[in-house]
Enzyme design. Structure first.
Site, PDB file in Angstrom:
ATOM      1  N   SER A   1      -9.664   1.863   3.089  1.00  0.00           N
ATOM      2  CA  SER A   1      -8.811   2.599   2.171  1.00  0.00           C
ATOM      3  C   SER A   1      -7.765   1.738   1.451  1.00  0.00           C
ATOM      4  CB  SER A   1      -8.082   3.700   2.943  1.00  0.00           C
ATOM      5  OG  SER A   1      -7.219   3.138   3.911  1.00  0.00           O
TER       6      SER A   1
ATOM      7  N   LYS B   1       0.849  -1.199   0.000  1.00  0.00           N
ATOM      8  CA  LYS B   1       0.000   0.000   0.000  1.00  0.00           C
ATOM      9  C   LYS B   1       0.881   1.245   0.000  1.00  0.00           C
ATOM     10  CE  LYS B   1      -3.835   2.003   2.711  1.00  0.00           C
ATOM     11  NZ  LYS B   1      -4.638   1.889   3.954  1.00  0.00           N
TER      12      LYS B   1
ATOM     13  N   SER C   1      -9.793  -0.422   7.291  1.00  0.00           N
ATOM     14  CA  SER C   1      -9.238  -0.328   5.934  1.00  0.00           C
ATOM     15  C   SER C   1      -8.539  -1.567   5.401  1.00  0.00           C
ATOM     16  CB  SER C   1      -8.268   0.845   5.853  1.00  0.00           C
ATOM     17  OG  SER C   1      -8.999   2.022   5.701  1.00  0.00           O
TER      18      SER C   1
HETATM   19  N1  GLN Z   1     -13.112   4.416   6.592  1.00  0.00           N
HETATM   20  C1  GLN Z   1     -12.407   4.807   7.753  1.00  0.00           C
HETATM   21  C2  GLN Z   1     -11.915   6.234   7.601  1.00  0.00           C
HETATM   22  O1  GLN Z   1     -12.143   6.805   6.616  1.00  0.00           O
HETATM   23  C3  GLN Z   1     -11.276   3.872   8.046  1.00  0.00           C
HETATM   24  C4  GLN Z   1     -10.076   4.119   7.224  1.00  0.00           C
HETATM   25  C5  GLN Z   1      -8.898   3.308   7.647  1.00  0.00           C
HETATM   26  O2  GLN Z   1      -9.013   2.291   8.323  1.00  0.00           O
HETATM   27  N2  GLN Z   1      -7.742   3.791   7.273  1.00  0.00           N
HETATM   28  O3  GLN Z   1     -11.324   6.784   8.467  1.00  0.00           O
END
Ligand code: GLN
Length: 483
Positions: A155, A80, A179
């Site tokens: 994400s 990532k 995410s």
């Molecule tokens: N969807 C959540 C956010 O936008 C989690 C994102 C994540 O785990 N990085 O913060």
């Protein structure tokens, strides 16, 4: 004949490489070819240096010939775009880090490298890991390889899409509020969020430091166990890593659930949830009972406050963490006239996307004097209550079974104008980060329309062996079924 990496697992590749069925060069070549053919439609990878990948593969083959061993020797992994890999760009899906090249390896990366793994490419993500769809990326959205008109989740959507789309055997993701688990469930792969403090965060570009964790997205639970074992453990460079021995996670994969008590949290089976998700998760629960587990109902009463608590705390921490991107130290700098303060403002206005700006504004607001007590401090207190909910639940059972998300993958664009809708979709995942516990996402079925559905197995802090055992036994019991 070209090597088919469509279904290949990390473990199979390890055996294939060890027995000489193929070389790392051949395996990496097959991966690069798959990326070249499949990535244009999916946009899972945002950067790839083929020559660099081949050099790493050649070095691994030479090392093997020289008698070297390593649990992952010659296995290519995707990363990532938020983890530092020495010499590779690290742009976090953002324009503001355009042109930035990492100067060192994150600890998790260094450990994978020491085990012989190759780090190939950078996978797409929501900008600075803020989002649930991988549509908020300066590199354009990632599409779900299972259904191209749907999102891959986020994400870490690029990592999940790479694994599900036949472009990577496994990939690294990060999970601040879901995410890893949510994109894994949207794309039909396995995703593991380890407990807070299990894997070093050194070299991970911070979103919300008290919630962030690195973890693997894989095709099998056994592969997740393997990668976790390599990355886990105390690191002097991250004071939040605990000095707890790293168990042999592979030994936890017993294939049965006898003697385990699994809890179903009442609050995770709510009205308004997609009925096909509810049916699939209930069926998975029944399967776990057949495998020998005892199923009990438990309660996590503060679940309904979790999304609000998470979005206050995550935004607050993000507003502090992202202050460093000012046009001076890293990447992009806005050009123009005026005083330095104008340069900072212009850089941040032009460099950050909408969602990131929204979070910075929200986070600055909840931390500002006069509002701090009402929002930030109160959210911290609720976080404690949520953590205690988990303590109480794990006093009654070994692990919890829940859906990963209330719905399968959204259609592309569906949540873009409605962030609240997107935030609410995180209801079942943010709790684990707030409590610091571990969670695994395992495929448990598909909707009539063919969209993957994920089962979440939650375990106590440093209880990875339990979630892996449950996930593995369940997965094995469904072998041969198209999930
Ligand atoms: N969807 C959540 C956010 O936008 C989690 C994102 C994540 O785990 N990085 O913060």
């Amino acid at each position: 004949m070209a090597l088919d990496i469509d279904q290949l697992t990390v473990r199979q590749a390890v055996v294939g490489l060890r027995t000489g069925a193929y070389s790392s060069v051949a395996l990496t070549q097959a991966m690069l070819e798959a990326i070249a053919t499949r990535n244009p439609a999916v946009n899972a990878f945002v950067w790839l240096d083929e020559a660099d990948a081949m050099r790493q593969a050649e070095a691994a083959d030479r090392a093997r010939q020289a008698g070297q061993q390593g649990v992952l020797l010659g296995v290519p992994l995707a990363v990532k775009d938020v983890l530092n890999v020495d010499g590779h760009p690290c742009s976090c899906g953002s324009k503001i880090l355009r042109g930035y090249t990492a100067l060192y390896d994150a600890t998790a990366i260094a450990r994978l490298r020491a085990a012989g793994a190759l780090l190939v490419g950078r996978t797409n993500m929501d900008e600075f890991a803020m989002g649930s769809t991988t549509e908020n990326s300066a590199f354009g959205p990632t599409r779900n390889p299972v259904a191209l008109d749907h999102v891959a989740g986020g994400s870490s959507g690029g990592s999940a899409a790479a694994v599900a789309g036949g472009m990577a055997l496994a990939a690294l993701g990060t999970d601040t509020g879901g995410s890893i688990r949510q994109p894994a469930s949207f794309c039909g792969c396995v995703g593991l969020k380890p407990s807070y403090g299990r894997i070093s965060r050194y070299g991970l570009v911070a979103y919300a430091s008290s919630l962030d964790q690195i973890g693997p997205i894989t095709r099998t639970v056994a592969d997740a166990a393997l990668l976790l074992g390599v990355m886990a453990g105390r690191d002097a460079l991250d004071a939040t890593t605990l000095d707890q021995p790293v168990p042999d996670y592979n030994a936890a994969l017993t294939g049965d659930l006898r003697g385990l008590r699994l809890g179903l949290p009442r609050e995770y089976f709510v009205d308004g949830m997609d009925p096909e998700v509810a049916v699939a998760v209930r069926a998975a629960t029944a399967r776990c009972r057949e495998l020998g587990a005892q199923i009990v109902e438990v309660s996590l009463p503060h679940t309904r406050y979790a999304v609000a608590t998470y979005y206050i705390l995550a935004a607050a921490e993000a507003s502090a963490n992202l202050a460093r991107f000012d046009g001076v130290r890293y990447g992009f700098r806005a050009t123009g006239e005026g005083a330095p303060i104008d340069m900072y403002k212009q850089t941040r206005a032009q460099g950050f996307g909408c969602e990131v700006q929204r979070r910075i504004i929200l986070g600055t607001y909840v931390l500002s004097s006069g509002y701090y007590d009402a929002y930030y401090l109160r959210a911290q207190k609720v976080r404690t209550l949520i953590r205690r909910d988990f303590d109480a639940a794990f006093a009654q059972c070994d692990a919890l079974l829940t859906p990963v998300a209330p719905t399968p993958a959204y259609r592309m664009g569906e949540t873009m104008d409605d962030p609240l809708h997107m935030y609410l979709g995180d209801i079942f995942t943010v709790t684990a980060n707030l409590a610091g516990v571990c969670g695994l996402s395992v495929p448990c079925g598909r909707t009539a329309g063919g969209l993957p559905i994920g089962l979440q197995v939650l375990g106590p802090a440093f209880g990875e062996e339990r979630v892996l055992r449950v996930g593995h036994a369940y997965e094995q019991s469904r072998q041969g079924e198209a999930l």
